[in-house]
Design an enzyme around this catalytic site. Structure first.
Site, PDB file in Angstrom:
ATOM      1  N   ASP A 158       6.422   3.043  -3.030  1.00 47.96           N
ATOM      2  CA  ASP A 158       4.996   2.940  -3.376  1.00 47.96           C
ATOM      3  C   ASP A 158       4.807   2.645  -4.862  1.00 47.96           C
ATOM      4  OD1 ASP A 158       2.286   2.967  -2.802  1.00 47.96           O
ATOM      5  OD2 ASP A 158       2.092   5.118  -3.182  1.00 47.96           O
ATOM      6  N   HIS A 205       4.331  -6.784  -5.894  1.00 45.03           N
ATOM      7  CA  HIS A 205       5.149  -6.833  -4.671  1.00 45.03           C
ATOM      8  C   HIS A 205       6.418  -7.653  -4.916  1.00 45.03           C
ATOM      9  CE1 HIS A 205       2.254  -4.657  -2.428  1.00 45.03           C
ATOM     10  NE2 HIS A 205       1.320  -5.581  -2.504  1.00 45.03           N
ATOM     11  N   THR A 237       1.313   0.760   9.673  1.00 43.11           N
ATOM     12  CA  THR A 237       0.283   0.316  10.639  1.00 43.11           C
ATOM     13  C   THR A 237      -1.103   0.329   9.981  1.00 43.11           C
ATOM     14  OG1 THR A 237       0.304   2.598  11.476  1.00 43.11           O
ATOM     15  CG2 THR A 237       1.445   0.969  12.806  1.00 43.11           C
ATOM     16  N   GLU A 238      -1.237   1.099   8.907  1.00 46.94           N
ATOM     17  CA  GLU A 238      -2.529   1.174   8.204  1.00 46.94           C
ATOM     18  C   GLU A 238      -2.687   0.090   7.139  1.00 46.94           C
ATOM     19  OE1 GLU A 238      -0.584   3.964   8.774  1.00 46.94           O
ATOM     20  OE2 GLU A 238      -1.859   4.560  10.457  1.00 46.94           O
ATOM     21  N   TRP A 290      -2.665  -2.974   7.399  1.00 44.46           N
ATOM     22  CA  TRP A 290      -3.467  -4.127   7.861  1.00 44.46           C
ATOM     23  C   TRP A 290      -4.881  -4.086   7.299  1.00 44.46           C
ATOM     24  CZ3 TRP A 290      -0.704  -7.894   9.764  1.00 44.46           C
ATOM     25  CH2 TRP A 290       0.463  -7.612  10.492  1.00 44.46           C
ATOM     26  N   ARG A 311      -5.646  -3.927   4.324  1.00 50.01           N
ATOM     27  CA  ARG A 311      -5.687  -4.587   3.004  1.00 50.01           C
ATOM     28  C   ARG A 311      -6.232  -6.006   3.105  1.00 50.01           C
ATOM     29  NH1 ARG A 311      -0.628  -2.375  -0.523  1.00 50.01           N
ATOM     30  NH2 ARG A 311      -0.859  -0.213   0.113  1.00 50.01           N
ATOM     31  N   LEU A 362      26.538  -0.524   6.051  1.00 52.03           N
ATOM     32  CA  LEU A 362      25.256   0.162   5.799  1.00 52.03           C
ATOM     33  C   LEU A 362      24.250  -0.333   6.820  1.00 52.03           C
ATOM     34  CD1 LEU A 362      23.153   1.717   3.960  1.00 52.03           C
ATOM     35  CD2 LEU A 362      22.821  -0.460   2.773  1.00 52.03           C
TER      36      LEU A 362
HETATM   37  C1  IPE Z   1       2.776   3.729   2.151  1.00 49.31           C
HETATM   38  O1  IPE Z   1       2.142   3.348   0.999  1.00 49.31           O
HETATM   39  C2  IPE Z   1       3.276   2.531   2.877  1.00 49.31           C
HETATM   40  C3  IPE Z   1       4.346   1.798   2.248  1.00 49.31           C
HETATM   41  C4  IPE Z   1       4.982   2.121   1.156  1.00 49.31           C
HETATM   42  C5  IPE Z   1       4.737   0.616   2.929  1.00 49.31           C
HETATM   43  P1  IPE Z   1       0.564   3.175   0.953  1.00 49.31           P
HETATM   44  O2  IPE Z   1       0.246   2.813  -0.437  1.00 49.31           O
HETATM   45  O3  IPE Z   1       0.117   2.250   2.009  1.00 49.31           O
HETATM   46  O4  IPE Z   1       0.034   4.635   1.287  1.00 49.31           O
HETATM   47  P2  IPE Z   1      -1.398   5.243   1.105  1.00 49.31           P
HETATM   48  O5  IPE Z   1      -2.356   4.366   1.844  1.00 49.31           O
HETATM   49  O6  IPE Z   1      -1.708   5.248  -0.358  1.00 49.31           O
HETATM   50  O7  IPE Z   1      -1.297   6.620   1.654  1.00 49.31           O
HETATM   51  C1  IPE Z   2       3.637  -0.102  -1.676  1.00 52.83           C
HETATM   52  O1  IPE Z   2       2.990  -0.392  -2.852  1.00 52.83           O
HETATM   53  C2  IPE Z   2       4.068  -1.337  -0.958  1.00 52.83           C
HETATM   54  C3  IPE Z   2       3.298  -1.635   0.247  1.00 52.83           C
HETATM   55  C4  IPE Z   2       2.414  -0.896   0.824  1.00 52.83           C
HETATM   56  C5  IPE Z   2       3.604  -2.904   0.841  1.00 52.83           C
HETATM   57  P1  IPE Z   2       1.411  -0.440  -2.889  1.00 52.83           P
HETATM   58  O2  IPE Z   2       0.979  -1.846  -2.631  1.00 52.83           O
HETATM   59  O3  IPE Z   2       0.830   0.576  -2.009  1.00 52.83           O
HETATM   60  O4  IPE Z   2       1.147  -0.089  -4.407  1.00 52.83           O
HETATM   61  P2  IPE Z   2      -0.032   0.810  -4.958  1.00 52.83           P
HETATM   62  O5  IPE Z   2       0.116   2.162  -4.343  1.00 52.83           O
HETATM   63  O6  IPE Z   2      -1.295   0.130  -4.554  1.00 52.83           O
HETATM   64  O7  IPE Z   2       0.195   0.818  -6.419  1.00 52.83           O
HETATM   65 MG    MG Z   3       0.297   2.559  -2.364  1.00 54.67          MG
END
Ligand code: IPE
Ligand code: IPE
Ligand code: MG
Length: 224
Positions: free
Chosen positions: A12, A29, A58-59, A61, A63, A122
């Site tokens: 994250d 990213h 799954t959540e 999406w 974005r 791995l």
């Molecule tokens: C969790 O991160 C999902 C991934 C790292 C792929 P999110 O950034 O989506 O989590 P929330 O929405 O802040 O909880």
């Molecule tokens: C996690 O980074 C990666 C994915 C969810 C793909 P975020 O995109 O959630 O980064 P922040 O939390 O918004 O900084």
């Molecule tokens: Mg995040």
């Protein structure tokens, strides 16, 4: 010293990193993918056998389409360019989550899994369109449909992580202390390390420090 067989990571902080340094979430990213490459190398170096990476929930999406498209393009290019190399390093790639993407991406994912399926160095479980609640519901539905007895053994065999030992260590970067629907069943006894750094900034020193910390923890599993 604890043995470390399986590391799971909630990667994250990409978006915040991108906004902070490049004024673009997507740039974060892209930078995050470099960290993925580094962490794979270090995981092998540390002789860890399973690495589970949360790449898209799954959540996620929810974005904006532009960000979702960027992420899946990044993934597609990564697989096209790097799968041969991963294969030559004897890495097995397994997708966890529901493969319901474009037919082209579904095929690429299936081929990447197939190509690397015999590798033993791995195993990388890439969580894509993954949600723990949906995984659990799905397993329960199968048990119900098959009229099988509900017990831990039967239930576990319908999880996407069947054949994979539970994570010993869960790391979440990005200065956020929550699980975001990741492996809720499987982390019942995992050691959890929350890391302040954003994923693109997470480096060898940070990873080694957490591994060292993990090895020293007294794991009780209910015992004393
Ligand atoms: C969790 O991160 C999902 C991934 C790292 C792929 P999110 O950034 O989506 O989590 P929330 O929405 O802040 O909880
Ligand atoms: C996690 O980074 C990666 C994915 C969810 C793909 P975020 O995109 O959630 O980064 P922040 O939390 O918004 O900084
Ligand atoms: Mg995040």
């Amino acid at each position: 010293m604890n043995l470390l067989n399986h590391v799971a990571i909630i990667m994250d902080g990409n978006g915040r990193w991108g906004l902070r340094y490049k004024n673009s979430r997507n740039a974060g990213h892209k930078a995050g993918l470099n960290t993925v490459e580094k962490i794979i190398k270090l995981t092998i170096k540390n002789n860890i056998k399973y690495l589970t990476l949360y790449a898209f929930s799954t959540e996620n999406w929810k974005r904006p389409k532009k960000e979702v498209n960027y992420l899946f393009n990044l993934l597609e290019n990564f697989l096209k360019n790097r799968i041969e190399d991963l294969n030559s390093q004897k890495i097995k790639l397994k997708i966890i989550g529901t493969k319901s993407f474009t037919p082209k991406l579904n095929k690429l994912l299936r081929l990447s899994e197939k190509k690397t399926s015999k590798n033993k160095k791995l195993q990388i479980n890439l969580a894509l369109n993954y949600g723990s609640k949906s995984e659990i519901m799905n397993a329960l539905k199968i048990l119900n449909k098959n009229k099988e007895k509900v017990n831990e053994k039967n239930f576990s065999k319908y999880l996407q992580t069947k054949d994979v030992p539970d994570p010993d260590l869960l790391i979440r970067t990005g200065n956020t202390k929550r699980l975001s629907n990741f492996l809720l069943w499987q982390i019942a006894y995992s050691e959890i390390f929350f890391e302040k750094k954003l994923w693109p900034d997470f480096n060898e020193k940070d990873y080694n420090k957490i591994i060292k910390g993990f090895k020293k923890v007294k794991r009780n599993f209910g015992n004393i």
